[in-house]
Motif scaffolding. Sequence first.
Motif, PDB file in Angstrom:
ATOM      1  N   LEU A  87       0.813  -1.215   0.000  1.00  0.00           N
ATOM      2  CA  LEU A  87       0.000   0.000   0.000  1.00  0.00           C
ATOM      3  C   LEU A  87       0.845   1.263   0.000  1.00  0.00           C
ATOM      4  CD1 LEU A  87      -2.740   1.378   0.139  1.00  0.00           C
ATOM      5  CD2 LEU A  87      -2.689   1.108   2.618  1.00  0.00           C
ATOM      6  N   ARG A  88       1.900   1.258   0.792  1.00  0.00           N
ATOM      7  CA  ARG A  88       2.736   2.454   0.849  1.00  0.00           C
ATOM      8  C   ARG A  88       3.372   2.731  -0.504  1.00  0.00           C
ATOM      9  NH1 ARG A  88       7.356   2.866   5.328  1.00  0.00           N
ATOM     10  NH2 ARG A  88       8.090   1.027   4.195  1.00  0.00           N
ATOM     11  N   GLU A  89       3.853   1.686  -1.165  1.00  0.00           N
ATOM     12  CA  GLU A  89       4.452   1.877  -2.485  1.00  0.00           C
ATOM     13  C   GLU A  89       3.411   2.364  -3.490  1.00  0.00           C
ATOM     14  OE1 GLU A  89       7.296   2.203  -5.369  1.00  0.00           O
ATOM     15  OE2 GLU A  89       7.539   1.937  -3.204  1.00  0.00           O
ATOM     16  N   ALA A  90       2.173   1.887  -3.360  1.00  0.00           N
ATOM     17  CA  ALA A  90       1.115   2.384  -4.240  1.00  0.00           C
ATOM     18  C   ALA A  90       0.913   3.880  -4.035  1.00  0.00           C
ATOM     19  CB  ALA A  90      -0.185   1.626  -3.969  1.00  0.00           C
ATOM     20  N   GLY A  91       0.927   4.327  -2.783  1.00  0.00           N
ATOM     21  CA  GLY A  91       0.786   5.754  -2.509  1.00  0.00           C
ATOM     22  C   GLY A  91       1.941   6.563  -3.058  1.00  0.00           C
ATOM     23  N   VAL A  92       3.137   6.040  -2.912  1.00  0.00           N
ATOM     24  CA  VAL A  92       4.314   6.714  -3.453  1.00  0.00           C
ATOM     25  C   VAL A  92       4.195   6.846  -4.963  1.00  0.00           C
ATOM     26  CG1 VAL A  92       6.801   6.485  -3.863  1.00  0.00           C
ATOM     27  CG2 VAL A  92       5.858   6.068  -1.575  1.00  0.00           C
ATOM     28  N   ARG A  93       3.736   5.795  -5.608  1.00  0.00           N
ATOM     29  CA  ARG A  93       3.587   5.830  -7.063  1.00  0.00           C
ATOM     30  C   ARG A  93       2.502   6.813  -7.482  1.00  0.00           C
ATOM     31  NH1 ARG A  93       4.952   0.199  -9.855  1.00  0.00           N
ATOM     32  NH2 ARG A  93       6.747  -0.401  -8.591  1.00  0.00           N
ATOM     33  N   TYR A  94       1.473   6.950  -6.665  1.00  0.00           N
ATOM     34  CA  TYR A  94       0.418   7.924  -6.933  1.00  0.00           C
ATOM     35  C   TYR A  94       1.006   9.335  -6.909  1.00  0.00           C
ATOM     36  CZ  TYR A  94      -4.312   9.927  -6.666  1.00  0.00           C
ATOM     37  OH  TYR A  94      -5.473  10.622  -6.914  1.00  0.00           O
ATOM     38  N   ASP A 143      -4.632  -3.982  10.701  1.00  0.00           N
ATOM     39  CA  ASP A 143      -3.886  -2.734  10.556  1.00  0.00           C
ATOM     40  C   ASP A 143      -4.673  -1.646   9.841  1.00  0.00           C
ATOM     41  OD1 ASP A 143      -1.342  -3.548  11.717  1.00  0.00           O
ATOM     42  OD2 ASP A 143      -1.150  -4.879   9.993  1.00  0.00           O
ATOM     43  N   ARG A 144      -5.645  -2.036   9.027  1.00  0.00           N
ATOM     44  CA  ARG A 144      -6.417  -1.036   8.298  1.00  0.00           C
ATOM     45  C   ARG A 144      -7.832  -0.909   8.808  1.00  0.00           C
ATOM     46  NH1 ARG A 144      -9.931  -4.097   5.518  1.00  0.00           N
ATOM     47  NH2 ARG A 144      -9.214  -5.929   4.348  1.00  0.00           N
ATOM     48  N   GLY A 145      -8.277  -1.805   9.694  1.00  0.00           N
ATOM     49  CA  GLY A 145      -9.650  -1.789  10.158  1.00  0.00           C
ATOM     50  C   GLY A 145     -10.501  -2.720   9.318  1.00  0.00           C
ATOM     51  N   PRO A 146     -11.715  -3.009   9.774  1.00  0.00           N
ATOM     52  CA  PRO A 146     -12.550  -4.002   9.086  1.00  0.00           C
ATOM     53  C   PRO A 146     -13.182  -3.514   7.797  1.00  0.00           C
ATOM     54  CG  PRO A 146     -13.735  -3.062  10.936  1.00  0.00           C
ATOM     55  CD  PRO A 146     -12.343  -2.513  11.008  1.00  0.00           C
ATOM     56  N   ASP A 147     -13.263  -2.221   7.598  1.00  0.00           N
ATOM     57  CA  ASP A 147     -13.949  -1.666   6.427  1.00  0.00           C
ATOM     58  C   ASP A 147     -12.926  -1.294   5.363  1.00  0.00           C
ATOM     59  OD1 ASP A 147     -15.425  -0.201   4.557  1.00  0.00           O
ATOM     60  OD2 ASP A 147     -16.818   0.535   6.077  1.00  0.00           O
ATOM     61  N   LEU A 187       4.479   9.466   6.122  1.00  0.00           N
ATOM     62  CA  LEU A 187       3.080   9.746   6.412  1.00  0.00           C
ATOM     63  C   LEU A 187       2.234   8.484   6.313  1.00  0.00           C
ATOM     64  CD1 LEU A 187       2.557  13.100   4.444  1.00  0.00           C
ATOM     65  CD2 LEU A 187       2.869  12.813   6.914  1.00  0.00           C
ATOM     66  N   ALA A 188       2.502   7.673   5.309  1.00  0.00           N
ATOM     67  CA  ALA A 188       1.750   6.434   5.141  1.00  0.00           C
ATOM     68  C   ALA A 188       1.975   5.495   6.311  1.00  0.00           C
ATOM     69  CB  ALA A 188       2.139   5.753   3.829  1.00  0.00           C
ATOM     70  N   ALA A 189       3.195   5.476   6.848  1.00  0.00           N
ATOM     71  CA  ALA A 189       3.489   4.617   7.988  1.00  0.00           C
ATOM     72  C   ALA A 189       2.700   5.041   9.219  1.00  0.00           C
ATOM     73  CB  ALA A 189       4.986   4.638   8.282  1.00  0.00           C
ATOM     74  N   MET A 190       2.395   6.341   9.309  1.00  0.00           N
ATOM     75  CA  MET A 190       1.588   6.825  10.429  1.00  0.00           C
ATOM     76  C   MET A 190       0.139   6.360  10.318  1.00  0.00           C
ATOM     77  SD  MET A 190       2.855  10.781  10.645  1.00  0.00           S
ATOM     78  CE  MET A 190       4.595  11.208  10.771  1.00  0.00           C
ATOM     79  N   LEU A 191      -0.342   6.209   9.079  1.00  0.00           N
ATOM     80  CA  LEU A 191      -1.739   5.871   8.873  1.00  0.00           C
ATOM     81  C   LEU A 191      -1.983   4.371   8.917  1.00  0.00           C
ATOM     82  CD1 LEU A 191      -4.590   6.843   8.188  1.00  0.00           C
ATOM     83  CD2 LEU A 191      -3.973   6.738   5.769  1.00  0.00           C
ATOM     84  N   PHE A 192      -1.129   3.606   8.246  1.00  0.00           N
ATOM     85  CA  PHE A 192      -1.290   2.151   8.189  1.00  0.00           C
ATOM     86  C   PHE A 192      -0.032   1.495   8.732  1.00  0.00           C
ATOM     87  CE2 PHE A 192      -4.070   3.604   4.687  1.00  0.00           C
ATOM     88  CZ  PHE A 192      -5.257   3.075   5.134  1.00  0.00           C
TER      89      PHE A 192
END
Length: 202
Positions: A87-94, A143-147, A187-192
């Motif tokens: 997920l973090r790499e996906a965000g970086v690529r975004y 780590d991300r929650g059920p939803d 920042l992504a590490a703080m969220l997930f």
Amino acid sequence: MSPAKSPAASQRSYHHGDLRRAVLTAALDVIAADGPSALSLRDLARRAGVSHAAPAHHFGDRAGLLTAIAAEGYGLLARALGDARDLREAGVRYVRFAREHPAHFQVMFSPGLLRGDDLELGTARALAADALRAAVTAVDPGDRGPDARLAGVAAWSLAHGFATLLLGHNLDGAVGDDDPEEVFRALAAMLFHSAGPDTPRT
């Protein structure tokens, strides 16, 4: 003495695909410099070195041209996200996509300028959404929650908001000379917690 060339013969020659690409490239240059509101089909024809009717022939009107740009952008984004390892790499690529394709990025998220029922746009948008969704669902639910849907909204909001602020130079002071991609990773590490393989778990 060679015969004079007709106006048609002196006109710059393009294959079908090359002409379309020339207009798109000229449009992207204008958008990157001055925004979508500065687009004029006649001016684009002049910039691309084609007849004034060429842009309308390929795109119909300004909305058709912007829709084609948005569809191309979503396709590029889907490919950029497609093989991200987490997920973090996906965000970086975004964020990287936004930095490398600022004109596409600006048009893609301006729905009022686009033909919402365009099939090519809808398909490309769905592919990009699927790529982001796959990155989210790969994260452990603990780590991300059920939803997963809300987690996807959170991940997209973080990446899109960061990219938008970055392109608008609103983060110049906060980011400074740091690599924006590394800042986003933090920042992504703080969220997930498990946004990346080297993120320590708590």
